[in-house]
Write a protein that holds these residues in place. Structure first.
Motif, PDB file in Angstrom:
ATOM      1  N   ALA A   5       0.823  -1.201   0.000  1.00 20.24           N
ATOM      2  CA  ALA A   5       0.000   0.000   0.000  1.00 20.24           C
ATOM      3  C   ALA A   5       0.861   1.257   0.000  1.00 20.24           C
ATOM      4  O   ALA A   5       0.428   2.311  -0.456  1.00 20.24           O
ATOM      5  CB  ALA A   5      -0.915  -0.014   1.218  1.00 20.24           C
ATOM      6  N   VAL A   6       2.101   1.150   0.491  1.00 22.41           N
ATOM      7  CA  VAL A   6       2.965   2.335   0.552  1.00 22.41           C
ATOM      8  C   VAL A   6       3.820   2.385  -0.714  1.00 22.41           C
ATOM      9  O   VAL A   6       4.576   1.447  -0.983  1.00 22.41           O
ATOM     10  CB  VAL A   6       3.893   2.256   1.793  1.00 22.41           C
ATOM     11  CG1 VAL A   6       4.811   3.469   1.851  1.00 22.41           C
ATOM     12  CG2 VAL A   6       3.080   2.114   3.045  1.00 22.41           C
ATOM     13  N   PRO A   7       3.729   3.460  -1.492  1.00 27.85           N
ATOM     14  CA  PRO A   7       4.571   3.525  -2.684  1.00 27.85           C
ATOM     15  C   PRO A   7       6.048   3.526  -2.309  1.00 27.85           C
ATOM     16  O   PRO A   7       6.424   4.014  -1.236  1.00 27.85           O
ATOM     17  CB  PRO A   7       4.194   4.864  -3.324  1.00 27.85           C
ATOM     18  CG  PRO A   7       2.900   5.267  -2.704  1.00 27.85           C
ATOM     19  CD  PRO A   7       2.871   4.640  -1.346  1.00 27.85           C
ATOM     20  N   ALA A   8       6.883   2.957  -3.174  1.00 27.86           N
ATOM     21  CA  ALA A   8       8.326   2.996  -2.923  1.00 27.86           C
ATOM     22  C   ALA A   8       8.841   4.422  -3.080  1.00 27.86           C
ATOM     23  O   ALA A   8       9.689   4.878  -2.325  1.00 27.86           O
ATOM     24  CB  ALA A   8       9.041   2.059  -3.880  1.00 27.86           C
ATOM     25  N   VAL A   9       8.333   5.107  -4.084  1.00 24.38           N
ATOM     26  CA  VAL A   9       8.707   6.504  -4.334  1.00 24.38           C
ATOM     27  C   VAL A   9       7.452   7.287  -4.651  1.00 24.38           C
ATOM     28  O   VAL A   9       6.611   6.823  -5.426  1.00 24.38           O
ATOM     29  CB  VAL A   9       9.603   6.663  -5.582  1.00 24.38           C
ATOM     30  CG1 VAL A   9      10.197   8.061  -5.640  1.00 24.38           C
ATOM     31  CG2 VAL A   9      10.668   5.627  -5.640  1.00 24.38           C
ATOM     32  N   GLU A  10       7.373   8.456  -4.081  1.00 23.26           N
ATOM     33  CA  GLU A  10       6.216   9.297  -4.362  1.00 23.26           C
ATOM     34  C   GLU A  10       6.681  10.744  -4.413  1.00 23.26           C
ATOM     35  O   GLU A  10       7.459  11.182  -3.553  1.00 23.26           O
ATOM     36  CB  GLU A  10       5.212   9.115  -3.225  1.00 23.26           C
ATOM     37  CG  GLU A  10       3.811   9.409  -3.629  1.00 23.26           C
ATOM     38  CD  GLU A  10       2.838   9.194  -2.479  1.00 23.26           C
ATOM     39  OE1 GLU A  10       3.253   8.714  -1.396  1.00 23.26           O
ATOM     40  OE2 GLU A  10       1.668   9.531  -2.660  1.00 23.26           O
ATOM     41  N   ALA A  11       6.232  11.465  -5.417  1.00 22.54           N
ATOM     42  CA  ALA A  11       6.488  12.909  -5.483  1.00 22.54           C
ATOM     43  C   ALA A  11       5.125  13.585  -5.494  1.00 22.54           C
ATOM     44  O   ALA A  11       4.234  13.173  -6.234  1.00 22.54           O
ATOM     45  CB  ALA A  11       7.265  13.248  -6.749  1.00 22.54           C
ATOM     46  N   GLU A  61      10.087  22.586  -4.354  1.00 18.77           N
ATOM     47  CA  GLU A  61       8.867  22.686  -3.539  1.00 18.77           C
ATOM     48  C   GLU A  61       8.208  21.319  -3.563  1.00 18.77           C
ATOM     49  O   GLU A  61       8.505  20.503  -4.420  1.00 18.77           O
ATOM     50  CB  GLU A  61       7.885  23.679  -4.162  1.00 18.77           C
ATOM     51  CG  GLU A  61       8.345  25.101  -4.136  1.00 18.77           C
ATOM     52  CD  GLU A  61       7.505  25.932  -5.109  1.00 18.77           C
ATOM     53  OE1 GLU A  61       6.448  25.457  -5.572  1.00 18.77           O
ATOM     54  OE2 GLU A  61       7.941  27.043  -5.394  1.00 18.77           O
ATOM     55  N   GLY A  62       7.265  21.107  -2.688  1.00 20.94           N
ATOM     56  CA  GLY A  62       6.514  19.850  -2.686  1.00 20.94           C
ATOM     57  C   GLY A  62       7.237  18.787  -1.883  1.00 20.94           C
ATOM     58  O   GLY A  62       8.266  19.050  -1.256  1.00 20.94           O
ATOM     59  N   GLU A  63       6.667  17.589  -1.935  1.00 16.74           N
ATOM     60  CA  GLU A  63       7.166  16.511  -1.077  1.00 16.74           C
ATOM     61  C   GLU A  63       7.690  15.350  -1.898  1.00 16.74           C
ATOM     62  O   GLU A  63       7.112  14.995  -2.926  1.00 16.74           O
ATOM     63  CB  GLU A  63       5.993  15.977  -0.249  1.00 16.74           C
ATOM     64  CG  GLU A  63       5.912  16.567   1.146  1.00 16.74           C
ATOM     65  CD  GLU A  63       4.950  15.734   1.983  1.00 16.74           C
ATOM     66  OE1 GLU A  63       5.379  15.224   3.015  1.00 16.74           O
ATOM     67  OE2 GLU A  63       3.780  15.604   1.553  1.00 16.74           O
ATOM     68  N   VAL A  64       8.765  14.735  -1.420  1.00 16.53           N
ATOM     69  CA  VAL A  64       9.231  13.475  -1.990  1.00 16.53           C
ATOM     70  C   VAL A  64       9.317  12.471  -0.854  1.00 16.53           C
ATOM     71  O   VAL A  64       9.939  12.750   0.180  1.00 16.53           O
ATOM     72  CB  VAL A  64      10.610  13.624  -2.668  1.00 16.53           C
ATOM     73  CG1 VAL A  64      11.126  12.263  -3.129  1.00 16.53           C
ATOM     74  CG2 VAL A  64      10.536  14.584  -3.845  1.00 16.53           C
TER      75      VAL A  64
END
Ligand SMILES: Nc1ncnc2c1ncn2[C@@H]1O[C@H](COP(=O)(O)OP(=O)(O)OP(=O)(O)O)[C@@H](O)[C@H]1O
Length: 271
Positions: A5-11, A61-64
């Motif tokens: 359910a948890v992505p390995a990578v997310e931007a 900006e934003g989240e990784v």
């Protein structure tokens, strides 16, 4: 399986400004563990910048998030154990040997002021071998061809043994055989070790053959995302690449993109 359910990578909502100009705007992407995601798009769209932003190498900006943790909260060593990044054409120290450069990928595993272990040397040797580079181990980096250099940069990233691999154009300088060898190796490692691969690729048919999902960037924005057959649609490619193309179903239903010459008569009339 709950980890799936948890992505390995997310931007999320990633924006990057370079030289006072927005280069990426509100880009979102997500790759599940074990997935291969390819970032495609025309020159200057922001593909390399997106990989650099995910790797934490450019202010953004934003989240990784990697495996659900914001990368900004990770110490550099921990981050390097989670994310390996192979840039497109890094400056390489010309006098350093291929082996020593690849061994740098083990840095996050070597104690501060410590030296490498037998395991570090074994991993490095084995990756060099799998990339056809064992014969080059003692060669200085300044004495390599472009394709050999590219494989050495990939070797350093693979030696890092991180679960997330970010590869910027890993095949541009490679001949056909080495393109296939490198992509097959990455895919085998992905399947064997459940690696998540995010790569930029200019060759759209190759991207379609290897990636589970594509993100199409244009002028710094993600304009399409999804399975290759959905993203590689002729109208989208014509709109964003300004090219005449024909898209056909290829092996396993994965699309193959052909460039189509404009009719010769109209090209002659224009000339
Ligand atoms: N340091 C910088 N300062 C200002 N602009 C930059 C800088 N680095 C990159 N850019 C600009 O950002 C945009 C995106 O560059 P990027 O290298 O990410 O594109 P790309 O999609 O990877 O391109 P290509 O397919 O040509 O490799 C380009 O217009 C580029 O000129």
């Amino acid at each position: 399986m709950s980890g799936r359910a948890v992505p390995a990578v997310e931007a999320r909502g990633v924006g990057v400004t370079l030289g006072g100009r927005p280069v990426l705007t509100d880009v979102t992407l997500s790759a599940a563990p074990g997935q291969w995601l390819a970032v495609i798009g025309p020159n200057g769209a922001g593909k390399s910048t997106l990989l650099r932003a995910v790797a934490g190498l450019v202010p953004r900006e934003g989240e990784v998030l990697v495996e659900g943790t914001a990368v900004d909260d990770l110490r550099p060593r921990r981050r390097a154990r989670l994310i390996a990044y192979a840039p497109q054409s890094p400056a390489l120290p010309p006098d350093m040997s291929v082996y020593d450069y690849a061994l740098l990928g083990r840095t996050p595993y070597i104690a501060y002021l410590g030296s490498e272990s037998a395991r570090d040397r074994e991993v490095t040797r084995s990756v060099l071998e799998r990339l056809d580079l064992d014969g080059f181990a003692s060669r200085p980096l300044g004495h390599l061809s472009g394709g050999e250099r590219q494989r050495v940069v990939l070797a350093r990233a693979l030696v890092q043994q991180a679960p997330v691999l970010l590869l910027d154009e890993p095949t541009t300088a490679l001949d056909l055989g080495h393109q296939q060898q490198v992509l097959e190796l990455v895919d085998r490692l992905r399947l064997a070790d459940d690696l998540t691969v995010v790569t930029t690729l200019h060759d759209l048919s190759l991207a379609a053959q290897y990636a589970d999902a594509l993100v199409l960037l244009a002028a710094g924005r993600a304009v399409a995302a999804g399975p290759p057959a959905r993203v590689l649609a002729e109208p989208l490619l014509t709109e964003h690449f300004g090219a005449r193309v024909r898209v056909e179903p290829g092996p396993e239903g994965r699309p193959v993109v052909h460039l189509v010459r404009p009719p010769v008569s109209s090209a002659t009339e224009k000339a």
